[in-house]
Write a protein that holds these residues in place. Structure first.
Motif, PDB file in Angstrom:
ATOM      1  N   THR A 254      28.416   5.773 -37.428  1.00  0.00           N
ATOM      2  CA  THR A 254      28.664   5.929 -36.003  1.00  0.00           C
ATOM      3  C   THR A 254      29.711   4.919 -35.581  1.00  0.00           C
ATOM      4  O   THR A 254      29.787   3.814 -36.129  1.00  0.00           O
ATOM      5  N   ALA A 255      30.533   5.293 -34.613  1.00  0.00           N
ATOM      6  CA  ALA A 255      31.505   4.384 -34.006  1.00  0.00           C
ATOM      7  C   ALA A 255      31.009   4.032 -32.611  1.00  0.00           C
ATOM      8  O   ALA A 255      30.670   4.920 -31.827  1.00  0.00           O
ATOM      9  N   LEU A 256      30.967   2.737 -32.309  1.00  0.00           N
ATOM     10  CA  LEU A 256      30.391   2.242 -31.063  1.00  0.00           C
ATOM     11  C   LEU A 256      31.360   1.292 -30.371  1.00  0.00           C
ATOM     12  O   LEU A 256      32.168   0.614 -31.024  1.00  0.00           O
ATOM     13  N   ILE A 257      31.257   1.205 -29.056  1.00  0.00           N
ATOM     14  CA  ILE A 257      31.979   0.221 -28.255  1.00  0.00           C
ATOM     15  C   ILE A 257      30.981  -0.439 -27.313  1.00  0.00           C
ATOM     16  O   ILE A 257      30.136   0.239 -26.706  1.00  0.00           O
ATOM     17  N   CYS A 258      31.074  -1.760 -27.188  1.00  0.00           N
ATOM     18  CA  CYS A 258      30.237  -2.465 -26.218  1.00  0.00           C
ATOM     19  C   CYS A 258      31.030  -3.614 -25.617  1.00  0.00           C
ATOM     20  O   CYS A 258      32.063  -4.036 -26.151  1.00  0.00           O
ATOM     21  N   GLY A 259      30.544  -4.139 -24.507  1.00  0.00           N
ATOM     22  CA  GLY A 259      31.125  -5.341 -23.934  1.00  0.00           C
ATOM     23  C   GLY A 259      30.820  -6.538 -24.822  1.00  0.00           C
ATOM     24  O   GLY A 259      29.711  -6.677 -25.337  1.00  0.00           O
ATOM     25  N   ARG A 260      31.794  -7.378 -24.990  1.00  0.00           N
ATOM     26  CA  ARG A 260      31.625  -8.549 -25.867  1.00  0.00           C
ATOM     27  C   ARG A 260      30.453  -9.418 -25.422  1.00  0.00           C
ATOM     28  O   ARG A 260      29.727  -9.989 -26.240  1.00  0.00           O
ATOM     29  N   ARG A 261      30.236  -9.498 -24.126  1.00  0.00           N
ATOM     30  CA  ARG A 261      29.149 -10.328 -23.601  1.00  0.00           C
ATOM     31  C   ARG A 261      27.775  -9.679 -23.767  1.00  0.00           C
ATOM     32  O   ARG A 261      26.754 -10.310 -23.488  1.00  0.00           O
ATOM     33  N   ASP A 262      27.747  -8.414 -24.187  1.00  0.00           N
ATOM     34  CA  ASP A 262      26.468  -7.740 -24.409  1.00  0.00           C
ATOM     35  C   ASP A 262      25.899  -8.010 -25.800  1.00  0.00           C
ATOM     36  O   ASP A 262      24.733  -7.674 -26.067  1.00  0.00           O
ATOM     37  N   LEU A 263      26.683  -8.612 -26.679  1.00  0.00           N
ATOM     38  CA  LEU A 263      26.181  -8.964 -28.004  1.00  0.00           C
ATOM     39  C   LEU A 263      25.195 -10.123 -27.897  1.00  0.00           C
ATOM     40  O   LEU A 263      25.327 -10.979 -27.012  1.00  0.00           O
ATOM     41  N   GLY A 272      20.127 -10.524 -22.482  1.00  0.00           N
ATOM     42  CA  GLY A 272      20.057  -9.845 -21.198  1.00  0.00           C
ATOM     43  C   GLY A 272      19.992  -8.335 -21.306  1.00  0.00           C
ATOM     44  O   GLY A 272      19.868  -7.755 -22.396  1.00  0.00           O
ATOM     45  N   GLU A 273      20.094  -7.685 -20.139  1.00  0.00           N
ATOM     46  CA  GLU A 273      19.995  -6.230 -20.082  1.00  0.00           C
ATOM     47  C   GLU A 273      21.133  -5.547 -20.827  1.00  0.00           C
ATOM     48  O   GLU A 273      20.974  -4.441 -21.338  1.00  0.00           O
ATOM     49  N   GLY A 274      22.290  -6.211 -20.889  1.00  0.00           N
ATOM     50  CA  GLY A 274      23.408  -5.634 -21.613  1.00  0.00           C
ATOM     51  C   GLY A 274      23.087  -5.421 -23.084  1.00  0.00           C
ATOM     52  O   GLY A 274      23.523  -4.424 -23.687  1.00  0.00           O
ATOM     53  N   TYR A 275      22.343  -6.331 -23.670  1.00  0.00           N
ATOM     54  CA  TYR A 275      21.962  -6.188 -25.076  1.00  0.00           C
ATOM     55  C   TYR A 275      20.947  -5.058 -25.248  1.00  0.00           C
ATOM     56  O   TYR A 275      21.016  -4.292 -26.220  1.00  0.00           O
ATOM     57  N   THR A 276      20.027  -4.927 -24.291  1.00  0.00           N
ATOM     58  CA  THR A 276      19.083  -3.801 -24.345  1.00  0.00           C
ATOM     59  C   THR A 276      19.840  -2.483 -24.274  1.00  0.00           C
ATOM     60  O   THR A 276      19.521  -1.517 -24.981  1.00  0.00           O
ATOM     61  N   THR A 277      20.869  -2.426 -23.430  1.00  0.00           N
ATOM     62  CA  THR A 277      21.706  -1.227 -23.346  1.00  0.00           C
ATOM     63  C   THR A 277      22.385  -0.939 -24.677  1.00  0.00           C
ATOM     64  O   THR A 277      22.463   0.209 -25.122  1.00  0.00           O
TER      65      THR A 277
END
Length: 584
Positions: A254-263, A272-277
């Motif tokens: 799979t190819a994924l994109i996330c905000g760097r601060r969500d790691l 935080g919630e960003g990591y749960t997302t």
């Protein structure tokens, strides 16, 4: 360096990092007379015609020393004046400057591509063996390569030769290039590799691997118990950026994109919630390994890369996957009951606050994905409904209804569908048959109402039967007004919801809301909260909006703070009943 027996060979080189150009050499060992070639117009899993051929340039062909004329037949298709008996070699460049998971990217820091963006399809030889050589250059000598393709002969960095059984497999395996972080784990005996590009130094890779392992093990056991999954290995390709989110499923990657601060970050006790997302995204795309990549709509039994491929079943393949992505996080122990109910509340409110749910069925929304879901505009919430979110609620209702009847669960239905369809194409009739067989009764009436109708789902009744209370709440000001806005020193109106007070006042998408007149006084507003601040308990006001260079005064009936059916909250009323649902 094509592998022995390969009929079609591609050599891909990151030729010019500053110009974002990949250079492709395609060798067809046994071309047809007048060989036709084309580049796909879409990529499976993302239902929009994207016209990848617009990025292709400098196409040339030769056989031995003979230059071969090429005739362009339409926007994405060519015919070479080729002769049988001599290999046909084509060269071309592709501009790669789309940072999404759907196309291709190349700059001085990173490269990425899907085969649908770079690899011309050789008509008549799609089922032949294909090979792909990823070549290095002096500028990329320090890079590494990651892909789900089987390596034939690759160096320790991953540059070299890869093989695919056919064209479908070739373009189903994206390729990542760069100086990325990587880690490995095993889930139920299956090797998994996780690649992360763009992470900050604070990134906690150990935690990400441990949590991803729990997700993968939970998903494999969901489908197979202690049995063997259909994958020999699996690859996660995650690109961490300043701001972004998305994923695209493939058979073994799979190819994924996330905000760097969500790691996750080293030393952080509770992300935080960003990591749960992000974990929900990982769960969603991994669940697709079964639900859409193998068990898939009958219309997708063989992809047509030249045009839209229509199906009414995205509510099942995307919606049911959306139901299970967060539910499997709960079963994996990565979130608790309260966090799960919070995520479910968000999904419910998204659907309830979409007027289009009463206009379009979720089956119609699936069929119209090509022109509506992927082409959203200011009227989208009024005219359509998301097959992701409403589809997930259809799955929720089916699961809760089955559990209330006491004979089976949606888990068992999914596994029975896998067996019935042999992990391959399915139709809605297959779902109806399995529901009848396992539940002991027909669910045709429910499917007619929930999938092929526009009435609201019986959420409160079904949730109450499983220990959860649904309560109407007071909506936020934007919802009470019937608006979706952006705020940047003024209020920019993006969407005016059907039937709301803003629509009745005459507001329109594109308006800039500048001020408010209340009780004879005028006030400048810079954010929507200013409306409530200045209006107080007033029932009427005049909105000052700018439209096409003109200032308009619009009479506005101000809504009171009352509970409404389009905003709800969930609360656990029976922990035991809730635990039985969420735990199995």
């Amino acid at each position: 360096m094509p592998a022995p027996g390969a009929a079609i060979h591609y050599r891909i080189e990151p030729a010019d990092l500053h110009a974002h150009l990949f250079r492709v050499t395609l060798t067809i060992h046994a071309p047809a007379a007048g060989q036709e070639l084309s580049l796909p117009v879409w990529i499976p899993g993302s239902y929009l015609v994207r016209e990848f051929a617009r990025n292709l340039q400098d196409l040339k062909a030769r056989q031995g020393r003979r230059a071969v004329p090429l005739a362009q037949l339409d926007k994405h298709r060519w015919r070479a004046d080729s002769r049988p008996g001599t290999p046909l070699v084509l060269t071309y460049a592709v501009c790669a400057y789309d940072a999404s998971v759907r196309t291709a990217w190349l700059d001085t820091a990173r490269g990425f591509f899907n085969g649908t963006s770079l690899c011309l399809r050789v008509h008549g030889q799609e089922r032949a063996k294909h090979t792909l050589e990823v070549a290095s250059t002096p500028a990329t000598a320090h890079w590494s390569v990651a892909t789900g393709l089987a390596a034939v002969k690759a160096d320790k960095q991953g540059f070299g030769l890869y093989a695919a059984a056919d064209y479908d497999e070739l373009v189903d395996c994206p390729v990542e290039l760069g100086t990325f972080w990587q880690g490995r784990f095993t889930a139920c005996g299956v090797p998994h590799r996780f690649v992360v590009a763009g992470a900050a130094p604070s990134f906690d890779g150990k935690r990400l691997l441990a949590d991803a392992q729990k997700i993968c093990e939970t998903a494999i056991r969901f489908w197979h118990g202690s049995g063997k999954p259909p994958i020999k290995n699996y690859l996660f390709l995650l690109n961490a950026v300043g701001d972004g989110y998305g994923g695209l499923e493939h058979c073994n990657s799979t190819a994924l994109i996330c905000g760097r601060r969500d790691l996750p970050r080293v030393g952080e006790s509770k992300p935080g919630e960003g990591y749960t997302t992000l974990l929900g995204l990982i769960s969603h795309e991994y669940f697709h390994t079964w639900n859409v990549k193998r068990l898939r709509p009958a219309e997708f039994a063989s992809y047509d890369y030249a045009r839209e491929n229509y199906t009414e079943l995205l509510w099942f393949f995307e919606g049911f996957t959306s139901y299970y992505d967060d539910l499997l996080l709960r079963r994996a122990g990565l979130i608790d009951d309260a966090a799960y109910l919070k995520l479910l509340t968000k999904a419910i409110n998204q659907v309830l606050q979409t007027p289009g749910r009463h206009v379009q069925t979720v089956a119609q929304a699936s069929f119209d994905a090509w022109v509506k879901y992927y082409r959203q505009d200011e009227n989208t919430p009024n005219a359509t409904v998301s097959y992701y979110t409403k589809g997930s609620l259809v799955a929720l209702c089916l699961d809760l209804a089955l559990r209330r009847d006491g004979r089976t669960t949606l888990d068992a239905v999914m596994r029975a569908l896998w067996q019935r369809c042999a992990g391959g194409p399915m139709a809605e009739a297959d779902l109806r048959t399995v529901l009848q067989d396992l539940a002991g009764r027909s669910f045709d009436a429910e499917l007619a109402q929930w999938v092929h109708g526009t009435a609201d789902l019986p959420l409160a009744e079904l949730l109450a039967a499983h220990g959860v209370t649904l309560k109407a709440e007071t909506p936020q000001l934007a919802q009470r007004l019937g608006l979706r806005v952006a705020e940047n020193h003024s209020v920019q109106i993006k969407v005016v919801l059907r039937g709301g007070v803003a629509e009745k006042a005459g507001m329109a998408a594109g308006d800039e809301w500048l001020g408010l007149e209340v009780a004879g006084q005028g006030w400048r507003i810079q954010q929507l909260a200013d409306v409530g601040f200045y209006a107080g308990s007033a029932a009427e006001a005049t909105a000052i909006v700018a439209r096409d260079g003109r200032l308009l005064r619009l009479a506005l009936a101000l809504p009171g703070k009352k509970v409404a059916a389009d905003t709800v909250s969930l609360a656990a009323a029976d922990a035991a009943a809730l635990g039985r649902w969420l735990g199995s």
